[in-house]
Design an enzyme around this catalytic site. Structure first.
Site, PDB file in Angstrom:
ATOM      1  N   HIS A  20       0.834  -1.286  -0.019  1.00 43.31           N
ATOM      2  CA  HIS A  20      -0.189   0.028   0.090  1.00 43.31           C
ATOM      3  C   HIS A  20       0.738   1.176   0.025  1.00 43.31           C
ATOM      4  O   HIS A  20       0.733   2.300  -0.688  1.00 43.31           O
ATOM      5  CB  HIS A  20      -0.890  -0.013   1.437  1.00 43.31           C
ATOM      6  CG  HIS A  20      -1.898  -1.133   1.401  1.00 43.31           C
ATOM      7  ND1 HIS A  20      -3.402  -1.084   0.968  1.00 43.31           N
ATOM      8  CD2 HIS A  20      -1.641  -2.383   1.512  1.00 43.31           C
ATOM      9  CE1 HIS A  20      -3.787  -2.246   1.187  1.00 43.31           C
ATOM     10  NE2 HIS A  20      -3.021  -2.984   1.438  1.00 43.31           N
ATOM     11  N   ASP A 117      -6.264   5.503   1.278  1.00 42.72           N
ATOM     12  CA  ASP A 117      -6.513   4.198   0.938  1.00 42.72           C
ATOM     13  C   ASP A 117      -7.838   3.545   1.270  1.00 42.72           C
ATOM     14  O   ASP A 117      -8.526   4.109   2.178  1.00 42.72           O
ATOM     15  CB  ASP A 117      -5.357   3.293   1.876  1.00 42.72           C
ATOM     16  CG  ASP A 117      -5.183   1.907   1.310  1.00 42.72           C
ATOM     17  OD1 ASP A 117      -3.992   1.436   0.647  1.00 42.72           O
ATOM     18  OD2 ASP A 117      -5.951   1.169   1.188  1.00 42.72           O
TER      19      ASP A 117
END
Ligand code: UDP
Length: 477
Positions: A20, A117
């Site tokens: 990520h 995210d």
């Protein structure tokens, strides 16, 4: 100062895992290169992964990770140190507790936009509270994100009689078949209620957000980009492959973590090899295998008679002469032919080398896109997250890979895949007519990927369009 003259200021909130963090850092670099101010918000132990931004002016703001408060060991701030379903729940709890300190940062800094995210379901509401757009950052493809939404909405897995009976993804281009065994546990309420509740919240928060930013390029999955926008009524920007913003050796070598091998040593080893003669094996930043599975991989690689670079997430035990997960004398007998990297590899640097002709991957989206960009065929070995979806894109839609036959979604170790299967799959992507055909298709996609991020390319234009839209909405609130 009037809002018209204000510089666009993006806040980035990456989830705490290298799969990520890495693409969000690259994305922040892309925005910075267009004159946008970028600030990444993270926790103390994740700062080292971000600080290597070579000359790019990216600010970092730090918030405390409430590990102890959530029942985790102190210092557990990255999913790499999460190794049981109980820890997953506690980790999710800790990320929910970040909402309040994050709100304080928005209050203090007044950014123009939040790129958070998908794993932060609270981010859309927080951004709304401060009157700024929230963009969802996906560490996945349009293809897989759309499958996730379709499975959540239509629940096709509830209409089959057993775990191994295939079902077709409803209202989705192409006939994509999956089984219940391959679905992430976070989509199956009957397996883990907390985990699936959190996932549902993330999906809902995405559908209420301003839009999505996806590390992909239009030519790679055009039917699915169009489908995502139409089926889910969402705005979306394809801005990848973001890894291509790393132009020189140092940038490519220092993504995420310090590599466990000197990059020049690695390049020297590769430079002695013929083009397309080395297979690269790496299963991302979190996958752990049992010793017996590693042994099967080692034997399969040896039997395939292919040269290789194999990344293993284990450190060498200096007290033992031989490691249990390697056949006796393996490294000595493979000297010059096979290289084992224990720890972290400079993945993009390796994949981009002309000697590398194939990639055995766990199907993490970053790895797949990096493999596509390098133009190499792949052996797909999915295990967790949305990796079984990504596998379908590689093998069935793009036809640039072959599956190793993994059947079961799992958090900790992969299936027990025998050495013979590894040997056969590796040979299929490295030698013979089928390998050449796949390589041809992969190379063509790799060229398209590079064109996409050049001036006038699809991703370049998409990023420009996003920045323009944000600038104009900032001027005319
Ligand atoms: N990576 C790397 N070296 C390693 C392992 C991983 O550079 O030894 C990078 C890889 O290039 C990719 C990311 O870490 O950018 C992993 O992301 P992916 O989505 O493939 O998998 P995840 O780790 O999230 O499962």
């Amino acid at each position: 100062m009037g809002s018209k003259s204000r510089q666009l200021h993006m806040f980035f909130l990456p989830f705490f895992g290298h799969g990520h963090l890495i693409p969000i850092i690259d994305t922040a670099k892309l925005f910075t290169a267009r004159g946008v101010k970028a600030t990444i918000v993270t926790t103390p132990r994740n700062v080292p992964s971000i600080s290597e931004t070579h000359g790019m002016k990216i600010d970092i703001l730090i918030i405390k990770f409430p590990a102890i408060e959530a029942g985790l060991p102190e210092g557990c701030e990255n999913i790499e140190s999460v190794n049981s379903p109980e820890m997953v729940s506690k980790f999710i709890k800790a990320t929910k507790m970040l909402k309040q300190p994050f709100e304080q940062l928005l209050q203090d800094y007044h950014p123009s936009c939040l790129v958070a995210d998908v794993c932060f379901p609270w981010a859309t509401d927080v951004a709304t509270k401060f009157g700024i757009p929230r963009l969802v950052f996906h560490v996945s493809s349009f293809f897989s994100v759309s499958i996730s939404h379709s499975v959540t909405l239509h629940e096709p897995h509830k209409k089959v009689l057993c775990d191994s009976e295939p079902f077709i993804i409803p209202n989705f281009p192409g006939e994509i078949k999956l089984t219940r065994m391959q679905l992430p546990h976070f989509t199956l309420q009957e397996v883990d209620i907390e985990y699936s509740k959190w996932f549902k919240e993330a999906m809902e928060s995405e559908l209420r957000s301003y839009g999505a930013v996806v590390n992909s390029f239009y030519e790679l999955e055009l039917a699915y980009v169009d489908h995502y926008k139409k089926a889910w009524g969402r705005k979306a920007w394809h801005i990848g492959p973001v890894s291509l913003c790393n132009k020189d050796t140092e940038d490519k070598a220092k993504r995420g973590k310090e590599a466990s091998i000197d990059e020049h040593e690695c390049l020297k080893w590769l430079s002695t090899k013929k083009p397309n003669s080395v297979v690269y094996i790496c299963f991302g930043s979190t996958t752990n295998f049992s010793d017996s599975q590693l042994l099967e991989i080692a034997m399969g690689l040896e039997a395939s008679r292919q040269q290789f670079i194999w990344v293993v997430r284990k450190v060498k035990n200096d007290e033992k002469e031989e490691e249990d997960w390697l056949p006796k004398g393996f490294e000595k007998s493979m000297e010059g032919k096979g290289l084992i990297i224990r720890g972290w590899a400079p993945q993009v640097l390796i994949l981009d080398h002309e000697a590398v002709g194939g990639f055995v991957t766990h199907c993490g989206w970053n790895s797949i896109l990096e493999g596509v960009t390098a133009g190499v065929p792949m052996v797909t070995w999915p295990m967790g997250a949305e990796q079984f979806y990504n596998e379908k894109l590689v093998t069935q839609v793009l036809k640039i890979g072959v599956g190793v036959g993994a059947q079961q979604w799992t958090v900790v170790v992969g299936d027990s895949i025998k050495s013979k299967v590894v040997e056969k799959a590796v040979r299929r992507i490295m030698v013979g007519e089928e390998a050449e055909e796949m390589r041809g298709r992969a190379k063509a996609l790799g060229e398209m990927a590079k064109r996409a991020v050049e001036e006038g390319g699809s991703s370049y234009s998409s990023l420009n369009a996003l920045i323009e839209e944000l600038r104009s909405s900032q001027c005319c609130p």
